[in-house]
Design a protein around this motif. Structure first.
Motif: not given
Lengths: 699, 238, 326
Positions: B6, B28-29, B32-33, B35, B39-41, B68, B122, B153, B179-180
């Motif tokens: 955001q 909404n794809t 949205a996942i 957050h 639509e909610k945000e 969507m 996620v 990096s 790399w580790y």
């Protein structure tokens, strides 16, 4: 409070009613013959929305007040809480809601316009007749009720003893129906005062709803003569306060619920020695257990497993009943087929014997009419159309279904009314009447059961046996508001929980991750399993696609009502406007009695509050917003606390982003026992803190 | 998926403050996942803008809506006329959606409501991690399935730099040294010897460095072109 | 000779090589470079000119190297992969060679977020490049020198002849991989290697044993890194925070003891710790040089170039050999 969705016909549709029709019913609702939406109205009671609860109840039940007193409440027997501790006291909650809505209900009574230009004659004013009368009136038909007794109500008025059903309660239900413009012909017995033929000529349809008004008798020696009474005439005497002389000892033959009414009525007529005799053992006896317990409390003795053999008389006066030992009541096939041990007999002394072994209809008025009676003396009828063998003559209630409950008769009355309506509109009836059996939500899985705190049901208080036996007044004491709110809060909201709009769901797993009960299963879309869902509402406000809504008391409903709850904010106000979202489960039990500047938004659980609701409260002008929840120990739902805290924290951060003080939003909780209303105190404290922050400018 | 985050409300306010009628348009794809922009945000941002406008005493109509996906026209076509009835569309889709919509709203500006962060997974609820850089020439079969382009990096291709400290990157001790991880994983897979090869300088033209990229799936394109040649559907898809 | 640099000649001669480090200033003033070059000149075979180390903007490595070169100090120009793509790198290499520079050390470079470990603002918001990595840069230098070709394949008429170096952190995570890492740099064409600072001789020797086993010490000249400790605090910091550096407790204790000997006197505290630091340095130099496979030492006296003279002399590494034409 204005009920949200009252249709013009007067039929109230609780929030989510349409969705519910597409899903399995809550077990309580499925068990109710009239499919009363128990979960919906218990939930409304829990939120203090009593008149809406009233609407839900009465939308399908015209004798709701009656049922609130006498219903055998199959809803309770099927309550999913039974496997946790004890079922909800649904009937008693119904009583509370109806009592709370008394004024609302009276003010609501209206004549219904007769738009259909057709009339229906209904014979009998018991539950099925009244139900049909109401439905048909609502549909705009002219309705005339014919009742042989001087008052309406059928058995409710003439046989149910007043200690179980106060007549003023019955009157409320009847007035609801009559006020719609139903014509009433009391003291009018068909076949005696009016011929059936006259009715069929006068009305476009006739409904026979006469119930079972005659007691069956026994064919044993000595039964004829004084001192032996039949149940229904006895109960009619009781009902109309004709106080028959019973002597000092009364023996009731029979083990059903009517036998209980008879025995307990006899106690109340001053007879100290009342006993009963029945074929069945305590376990087998058909009367409800609570009826038996209450009777025993009142001193009624029950002789189990004895069959009546002879009424012994001396000089015509009854001495007692000779009884013979029962070997078994049911045969190998489970059919009623008693066998006796004739060697074992005894005499039960009595001055009066009352026979209560079942009822039948008086169908004599059908003699020589086109309405046929079968070889066994029963009305011929078609259950698929509610019709008799005669055109335009319909049937409903126990006259055709046999003995049952009042609420089952209500359901039958509804069906018959619909059948009549369809028939008169020229539509096919067969196949159009709704199915009685509904798919229901299955039992709670063990892993969910484990998460539900034990919380025994609030005892229903009775007058003490020694007090109540001296009077015919009602013996049961209603819940007060605190009790009702507490009890209603025990409801797990079966069927009122989360549903997914599959068009919007993007299968993100948020609901599955957040649900404490494991209800959602996400495959290509989320499916929230109703048998797991506890309707806490935690998932809905977290759904990033706004795909989840709650069947009952949706979060959107909260948001929509906020502007009217907050009202106009006075620019010159001295005290801050506080919007408090209250968990009703523990906060509500204090009767929502909060300081005046606190606008109350009762919610089923604070986990259901959306960040949008919190923002909306500020948008509508609140100076401060409080989320008032149960403390952790008493929360009805386990595992929701973190979610609620995180949401409030996010709200505070958002206020910060807008340059507002984060302290305008707080999560409040209180310990009971601070004296007075602890939640009022924390709200007051919060209000003080908000006042310190200053009142927001009104634009 | 594409992960977004955001924007501060002040930045959003600076974008929208001069418009009268603003639509916060959620996608909404992916976003949205995570957050950020579903639509909610979108609803949340709309609410914040309304409150902000209230603070400034500005009359502003701010609504929200969601579809969507913003990156396929079929999803927003049904609402495009409604979308165009606003003075400004604040799209909370990823940058793809913002661009795509911008090309299709005529004179109505489309502004970004969120920051598009990366392609990620996620890792845990509410925690997203960049795992791919979309460089256009995947080589992770040589690196134990873990990507040094996205996750080192310094996009080093031939092993760790000297900055690996207790398995973490010198950039931050919250960042794993990929790399580790690669070495540990390839030890487990028994393929560590693969790392002995020196990978030559890479051809970055498959990446963003080669200019804006396109992918054309020929068999699908051919079908579409045949459809377009049919007179009754000609132009119907654009 | 690949490049003919002084460093290459010292190494070829078999004498243990000594390199030092010269950090260019954050200023356009050349005098700082000149001063430091004078301090180092004669006490090392070549001095590394850092390339915006810790991602802080300073006089560029090439320019500072050219200034040092004018002062008679042989520079090892450092080149990181952070700031330039292969086009800029090769252009700079051609320019550096044209200026007469002969040594180049290839490095990944500190990430721009490093910003002098937070002591300076730096440019943490800069875009990094990393078009190629260290191994690949080494390969580019080798291709330019030995094949006379640019990375892209275009011919170079006069090829830049660099003595190609790379860094190595022997004891950083993942430790198992570090010998392979070195091998890759050697395979790519690294002529010499300068290691990260060594305090843990045991650990270093065990890694070196693997290198010797792989024969890498024959194919490249490994110069062991020595960071001159100034204080107990510095040792502790390096032990805890610098990748691949672990400092034995005994050394920290020695420094603490030296510090304690000064009582409350701040100035004395510093002096005593510096003295002890130089003692430790000399011991470390000897231990490193005694390690099989080692061809020299790379001594870093960070912002303390004046200490080099004493250290080199004390360690018995003075005078440095000279070669004609270097």
């Amino acid at each position: 409070m204005t009920p949200g969705q009252t249709k013009e016909t007067g039929t109230y549709r609780p929030y989510g009613a349409d969705i519910k029709e597409t899903r399995p019913y809550s077990p309580c609702r499925a068990a109710c013959p009239a499919h009363t939406d128990v979960q919906a109205y218990v939930g409304l009671i829990a939120q203090g929305r009593y008149t809406e609860a009233f609407e839900v109840i009465t939308s399908v039940n015209p004798i709701a007040s009656v049922c609130s007193m006498i219903c055998h409440h199959p809803c309770e027997q099927s309550c999913r809480r039974c496997s946790v501790d004890e079922p909800l006291a649904v009937r008693h909650l119904k009583r509370f809601a109806l009592e709370k809505s008394a004024d609302y209900r009276r003010n609501k009574r209206r004549l219904v316009g007769k738009t259909k230009n057709k009339s229906i004659g209904i014979i009998g004013s018991g539950p099925s007749g009244l139900s049909a009368a109401r439905d048909l009136s609502d549909l705009g038909y002219g309705v005339t009720i014919y009742e042989r007794h001087p008052v309406l109500g059928g058995m409710l008025a003439s046989a149910i003893p007043p200690y179980r059903l106060p007549r003023e309660v019955l009157k409320e239900d009847i007035d609801d129906v009559i006020s719609k413009g139903v014509e009433v012909r009391t003291n009018c017995e068909i076949g005696r005062d009016v011929k059936l033929e006259e009715l069929t000529k006068k009305h476009d349809a006739v409904l026979i709803a006469i119930g079972l008004s005659q007691s069956r008798s026994l064919n044993i020696p000595g039964v004829e003569g004084p001192g032996v009474l039949l149940a229904i005439p006895f109960l009619e005497d009781v009902a109309f306060d004709r106080r028959p002389d019973l002597g000092n000892k009364v023996l009731v033959i029979g083990g059903g619920n009517v036998a209980m009414d008879v025995a307990r009525s006899a106690r109340r007529l001053g007879v100290r020695d009342v006993s009963m005799v029945c074929l069945e053992s305590a376990e087998e006896m058909p009367a409800w257990k609570w009826e038996v317990d209450e009777a025993v409390e009142e001193g009624v003795r029950i002789n189990h497993r004895w069959g009546p053999k002879e009424v012994r008389r001396q000089e015509g006066k009854v001495q007692g009943l000779e009884v013979v030992k029962v070997r078994s009541v049911f045969d190998a096939n489970g059919r009623f087929n008693p066998s006796f041990d004739n060697d074992q007999t005894t005499l039960i002394e009595a001055d009066t014997i009352i026979i209560t072994i079942g009822q039948m209809s008086n169908l004599s008025f059908l003699k020589d009419s086109p309405v046929k009676i079968d070889v066994r003396g029963r009305l011929e009828w078609n259950p698929a159309t509610q019709t008799s063998s005669s055109k335009n003559v319909f049937v409903a209630g126990e006259v055709v279904t046999g003995p049952g409950s009042a609420i089952a008769a209500v359901a039958s009355g509804h069906r018959a009314a619909l059948a009549i309506h369809l028939h008169l509109q020229g539509e096919a009836v067969e196949g159009a009447l709704p199915l009685q059996e509904k798919e229901k939500i299955s039992q709670m899985p063990p892993e969910v059961l484990e998460m539900i705190s034990r919380e025994p049901r609030l005892k229903i208080k009775h007058l003490a046996p020694e007090v109540r036996c001296d009077t015919m007044t009602h013996f049961e004491i209603g819940y007060d508001e605190e009790e009702a709110l507490r009890e209603a809060g025990r409801c797990r909201g079966c069927g009122g929980g989360a549903v997914v709009d599959t068009q919007k769901c993007m299968a993100c797993l948020t609901c599955q991750r957040i649900c404490p009960y494991g209800a959602p299963v996400v495959t290509s879309v989320s499916e929230i399993r109703p048998e797991y869902c506890q309707a806490c509402g935690l998932c809905a406000p977290e759904c990033p696609g706004q795909a989840i809504s709650m069947v009952s008391y949706d979060v959107k409903e909260i948001s929509e009502t906020l502007p009217s709850v907050v009202g106009r904010v006075d620019p010159k106000r001295q005290e801050p406007v506080i919007v408090a979202f209250l968990c009703t489960h523990h906060v509500g039990v204090f009767g929502f009695d909060l300081p005046k500047n606190v606008r109350k938004v009762p919610v089923h659980c604070t986990s259901r509050i959306d960040i949008l609701d919190l923002l909306k409260a500020f948008e509508t002008g609140a100076d401060g917003v409080a989320v008032v929840r149960c403390n952790d120990g008493t929360c009805k739902y386990r595992g929701i606390e973190k979610g609620v805290k995180a949401r409030v924290k996010r709200g505070q951060e958002m206020l910060g982003m807008l340059g507002m003080e984060p302290g305008r939003l707080e999560l409040l909780s209180a310990e009971a026992g601070r004296g007075g209303n602890p939640w009022a105190a924390v709200c007051d404290d919060f209000s003080g803190r908000v006042k310190q922050l200053g009142l927001r400018a009104v634009r | 998926m594409i992960v977004g985050s955001q924007k501060p409300i002040e930045e959003i306010w600076s974008m929208v403050k001069d418009f009268k009628k603003v639509l916060v348009f959620g996608c909404n794809t992916c976003v949205a996942i995570c957050h950020a922009g579903g639509e909610k945000e979108a609803a949340t941002i709309a609410s914040l803008i309304r409150m902000r406008a209230g603070q400034e005493g500005k009359a502003m109509e701010v609504n929200h809506m969601g579809v969507m996906r913003h990156c396929e026209p079929e999803y927003f076509d049904p609402v495009i006329e409604e979308v165009k009835s606003y003075d400004l569309v604040l799209s909370t889709a990823c940058g793809v959606g913002v661009n795509f919509l911008s090309d299709r709203t005529g004179t109505i500006p489309v502004y970004p409501g969120i920051n598009t962060s990366f392609y990620g997974a996620v890792e845990a609820p509410g925690f997203f991690k960049e795992l791919c850089a979309g460089c256009g020439d995947c080589i992770v079969h040589l690196t134990g399935g873990l990507c040094p382009i996205a996750r080192c990096s310094k996009t080093l291709m031939n092993g760790p730099c000297g900055g690996t400290n207790h398995g973490k990157c010198e950039v931050s001790n919250e960042v794993d040294c990929v790399w580790y991880l690669i070495v540990e994983r390839m030890k487990k897979l028994g393929t560590l010897e693969k790392l002995s090869e020196v990978l030559p300088p890479r051809n970055w033209s498959t990446s963003r460095d080669g200019g804006p990229r396109r992918v054309s799936v020929e068999h699908i394109r051919e079908y579409e072109e045949q459809e377009a040649q049919k007179p009754e559907t000609a132009g119907g898809k654009k | 000779m690949k490049s003919g640099s002084n460093l290459e000649q010292v190494i070829s001669s078999g004498v243990p090589a000594v390199t030092a480090e010269l950090g260019p200033p954050m200023s356009a003033d050349p005098h700082e470079v000149i001063k430091k070059a004078q301090q180092l000149k004669g006490f090392c075979d070549a001095a590394n000119i850092t390339d915006c180390q810790t991602a802080v903007v300073r006089i560029s490595s090439i320019a500072a190297a050219a200034i040092a070169f004018q002062q008679g100090l042989e520079p090892v120009m450092q080149m990181t992969c952070r700031d330039r793509n292969r086009i800029a790198m090769q252009a700079d290499l051609l320019g550096a060679a044209a200026l007469g520079l002969k040594n180049c050390l290839c490095l990944a470079g500190d990430h721009q977020k490093f910003s002098a470990a937070g002591r300076l603002k730096g440019h943490p918001g800069a875009k990094n490049v990393y078009d190629v990595d260290t191994c690949q840069l080494v390969g580019i230098l080798k291709k330019m020198r030995d094949e006379g070709k640019q990375e892209g394949g275009d011919p170079i008429e006069v090829a830049p002849k660099f003595f190609i170096g790379a860094s190595w952190t022997p004891m950083a995570d993942p430790v198992d991989f570090r010998p392979i890492n070195l091998m890759k740099k050697v395979n790519a064409g690294a002529d010499f290697i300068q290691t990260q600072g060594i305090y843990d001789i045991e650990g270093f020797r065990s890694q070196m044993a693997k290198i010797v086993n792989m024969g890498l010490h024959e194919r490249t000249a490994i110069l062991g890194g020595i960071i001159v400790p100034k204080s107990a605090m510095m040792l502790k910091y390096m032990d805890s925070s610098v990748a691949g550096v672990s400092v034995p407790k005994s050394l920290i204790d020695r420094m603490n003891k030296a510090k304690a000997a000064a009582g409350e006197d701040k100035k004395k505290m510093r002096e005593l710790q510096e003295q002890e630091g130089i003692k430790i340095t000399i011991e470390l130099i000897h231990q490193v040089l005694e390690t099989p496979g080692i061809k020299g030492v790379h001594i870093q006296a960070i912002e303390w170039e004046s200490a080099i003279e004493g250290i080199v002399k004390e360690a018995g590494l003075y005078p440095r050999p000279t070669f004609p034409g270097a």
